[in-house]
Design an enzyme around this catalytic site. Structure first.
Site, PDB file in Angstrom:
ATOM      1  N   TYR A 114       4.023  -5.330 -13.867  1.00 31.61           N
ATOM      2  CA  TYR A 114       3.421  -5.917 -13.572  1.00 31.61           C
ATOM      3  C   TYR A 114       1.192  -5.172 -13.758  1.00 31.61           C
ATOM      4  O   TYR A 114       0.795  -5.894 -14.159  1.00 31.61           O
ATOM      5  CB  TYR A 114       3.062  -5.616 -11.956  1.00 31.61           C
ATOM      6  CG  TYR A 114       1.949  -6.086 -11.673  1.00 31.61           C
ATOM      7  CD1 TYR A 114       0.951  -7.102 -10.972  1.00 31.61           C
ATOM      8  CD2 TYR A 114       1.361  -4.690 -10.561  1.00 31.61           C
ATOM      9  CE1 TYR A 114       0.117  -7.353  -9.928  1.00 31.61           C
ATOM     10  CE2 TYR A 114      -0.151  -5.049  -9.330  1.00 31.61           C
ATOM     11  CZ  TYR A 114      -0.356  -5.983  -9.082  1.00 31.61           C
ATOM     12  OH  TYR A 114      -1.378  -6.588  -8.561  1.00 31.61           O
ATOM     13  N   THR A 143      -6.450  -4.878  -9.731  1.00 29.12           N
ATOM     14  CA  THR A 143      -5.698  -4.073  -8.920  1.00 29.12           C
ATOM     15  C   THR A 143      -6.258  -2.432  -9.573  1.00 29.12           C
ATOM     16  O   THR A 143      -6.201  -2.230 -10.550  1.00 29.12           O
ATOM     17  CB  THR A 143      -4.653  -4.463  -9.239  1.00 29.12           C
ATOM     18  OG1 THR A 143      -3.713  -3.139  -8.341  1.00 29.12           O
ATOM     19  CG2 THR A 143      -4.131  -4.314 -10.789  1.00 29.12           C
ATOM     20  N   ASP A 144      -5.869  -1.259  -8.760  1.00 30.70           N
ATOM     21  CA  ASP A 144      -6.048  -0.196  -8.573  1.00 30.70           C
ATOM     22  C   ASP A 144      -5.587   0.444 -10.049  1.00 30.70           C
ATOM     23  O   ASP A 144      -5.299   1.661 -10.546  1.00 30.70           O
ATOM     24  CB  ASP A 144      -6.600   0.854  -7.714  1.00 30.70           C
ATOM     25  CG  ASP A 144      -5.444   1.117  -6.472  1.00 30.70           C
ATOM     26  OD1 ASP A 144      -3.839  -0.038  -7.241  1.00 30.70           O
ATOM     27  OD2 ASP A 144      -5.227   1.220  -6.016  1.00 30.70           O
ATOM     28  N   GLU A 145      -4.096  -0.169  -9.651  1.00 26.76           N
ATOM     29  CA  GLU A 145      -2.846   0.043 -10.852  1.00 26.76           C
ATOM     30  C   GLU A 145      -2.867   0.224 -12.007  1.00 26.76           C
ATOM     31  O   GLU A 145      -1.908   1.258 -12.832  1.00 26.76           O
ATOM     32  CB  GLU A 145      -1.539  -0.792 -10.094  1.00 26.76           C
ATOM     33  CG  GLU A 145      -0.891  -0.666  -8.739  1.00 26.76           C
ATOM     34  CD  GLU A 145       0.153  -0.904  -8.422  1.00 26.76           C
ATOM     35  OE1 GLU A 145       0.827  -1.512  -9.571  1.00 26.76           O
ATOM     36  OE2 GLU A 145       0.842  -1.089  -7.053  1.00 26.76           O
ATOM     37  N   LYS A 183      -2.347  -7.164 -15.594  1.00 29.93           N
ATOM     38  CA  LYS A 183      -3.324  -7.027 -15.023  1.00 29.93           C
ATOM     39  C   LYS A 183      -4.570  -6.247 -16.191  1.00 29.93           C
ATOM     40  O   LYS A 183      -5.253  -6.589 -15.983  1.00 29.93           O
ATOM     41  CB  LYS A 183      -3.035  -5.783 -13.634  1.00 29.93           C
ATOM     42  CG  LYS A 183      -2.434  -6.975 -12.731  1.00 29.93           C
ATOM     43  CD  LYS A 183      -3.074  -8.159 -12.481  1.00 29.93           C
ATOM     44  CE  LYS A 183      -4.103  -8.949 -11.175  1.00 29.93           C
ATOM     45  NZ  LYS A 183      -4.736 -10.056 -10.907  1.00 29.93           N
TER      46      LYS A 183
END
Ligand code: NAD
Ligand code: DAU
Length: 355
Positions: free
Chosen positions: A161, A136-138, A165
């Site tokens: 989260y 993810t870009d997060e 990741k």
């Protein structure tokens, strides 16, 4: 025949990846490994379950013994890893579950792949195998008013989260550097489309608008996300798996930034038309509520590397994708009813367990 293991294939993005691979690669055997948590729904894949090249396996990636046996018995050539706990709000109330699934689960898969592919630093990186980690870009944290995340942006995860990741991404890179495991990673922006669990912004708000329920906007609503149609994410995964360079990272995004409140107003106006309501009627449901703790202000992906090196670009505009998505939810009330009633969790027992 290539044996491809897709983890998390009963989830939102995974189900689109399974379908696309079955359709684009009739010479592949697709194995879908999924624990069927609250987010896993085999009704997402009703249309492919009779396909002779498709097999569903119910199982947990955190169970190392099970994963090792599965890999030993099946000798997969490709692993596309999507299984994860994926919802930020849930990670705030239960961080440990995210560490267990997203970090330990990923390391279990890496170990099993390393073993059956016989990878170590004394041998060149195998070009005939691939461990594809979907991320993810997060992991990059939050942007100010300008700028984009590139593949060089330092990791700065803010939520449990995204921290889980980010950790899993680091492990995947560590296995490339330490054991020459053939890996590739992609970091994608917010997906939307059919079959997304209605805890996420777009499906939740479609459901609430339709049922005249309040639309809970976190904070001032001026948080920005970069939205991509899920099928375009699946197309990017297919392309990167086949043409991407091992050891590399690819950012995937739609160059499509929306402030939450603007997106919500757009959805309200489309839904007013579809539900034959007076213009402005659905907007009255907007309700500002307490903010998400540690809420990232803005995400925006620079997908130039994927575009330049591999020629990928989104296949639909946001307006087209959003309209398709709203139409899908309006036409598939049954799918949503099964989620609310819990019926979807009986589907495995009814359709698969007896086979
Ligand atoms: P999802 O929550 O819809 O699906 C996750 C799937 O993983 C479910 O089917 C669930 O049953 C399965 N799963 C969970 N724990 C498992 C376990 N221990 N063993 C086996 N299966 C397990 O998630 P999604 O939105 O489809 O996201 C898929 C992947 O893509 C995730 O890795 C996520 O981090 C990543 N991602 C998501 C987005 C997005 O916008 N949704 C964007 C970028 C990246
Ligand atoms: O950027 C990629 C990520 O996008 C993925 O890695 C995650 O798995 C996925 O869940 C998604 O994370 P977000 O937190 O951005 O998505 P969510 O749909 O939860 O929220 C989108 C924005 O809308 C965010 O700014 C929070 C806000 N929001 C969300 C909900 C559910 C609200 O204002 N109200 C809500 O009820």
């Amino acid at each position: 025949m290539k044996k491809v293991l897709i983890t998390g294939g009963a989830g939102f993005i995974g189900s689109h990846v399974v379908r696309l691979f079955l359709s684009n690669h009739p010479d592949y055997e697709i194995y879908n490994l999924d624990k069927l948590t609250y987010a896993g729904n085999l009704e997402n894949l009703k249309d492919v379950e009779g396909n002779p090249n498709y097999k569903f396996i119910k199982g947990d990636i955190t169970d190392a013994a099970f994963i090792n046996t599965l890999f030993d018995e099946n000798k997969f050539g490709v692993v596309i890893h999507l299984a994860a706990e994926s919802h930020v709000d849930r990670s705030i109330s239960n961080p440990l579950e995210f560490v267990t699934t997203n970090v330990i689960g990923t390391v279990n898969l890496l170990n099993a792949a390393k073993k059956i592919w016989d990878c170590n630093k004394d041998k060149p990186v195998r070009q005939d195998r691939i461990f594809y980690h979907v991320s993810t870009d997060e992991v990059y944290g939050s942007l100010g008013e300008t700028g984009f995340f590139t593949e060089q942006t330092s990791y700065d995860p803010q939520s449990p989260y995204s921290a889980s990741k980010a950790s899993s991404d680091h492990f995947v890179r560590a296995y490339f550097n330490t054991y020459n495991l053939p890996v590739v990673i992609s970091n994608c922006s917010n997906n939307y489309g059919a079959n997304q669990f209605p805890e996420k912004l777009i499906p939740l708000f479609i459901h609430n608008i339709r049922n005249n329920k309040p639309l809970p906007v976190y904070g001032d609503g001026k948080y920005t996300r970069d939205w991509l149609w899920v099928v375009d994410h699946a197309r990017a995964i297919d392309l990167i798996m086949h043409k991407g360079e091992l050891g590399e990272t690819y950012n995937i995004g739609g160059f499509n930034e929306w402030q939450n409140i603007e997106l919500i107003k757009l959805m309200c106006s489309i839904m007013d038309k579809k539900l034959a309501r007076k213009p402005g009627e659905s907007e009255k449901l907007i309700t500002y509520i307490k903010d998400r703790p540690g809420h990232d202000r803005r995400y925006a992906i620079d997908a130039a590397k994927l575009n330049k090196n591999l020629g990928w670009k989104p296949s639909v505009t946001f307006e087209e994708g959003l309209e398709k998505t709203i139409d899908w939810y309006l036409a598939n009330e049954e799918w949503l009813k099964h989620l609310t009633s819990g019926e979807y969790q009986k589907y495995y027992e009814q359709q698969y367990a007896a086979r």
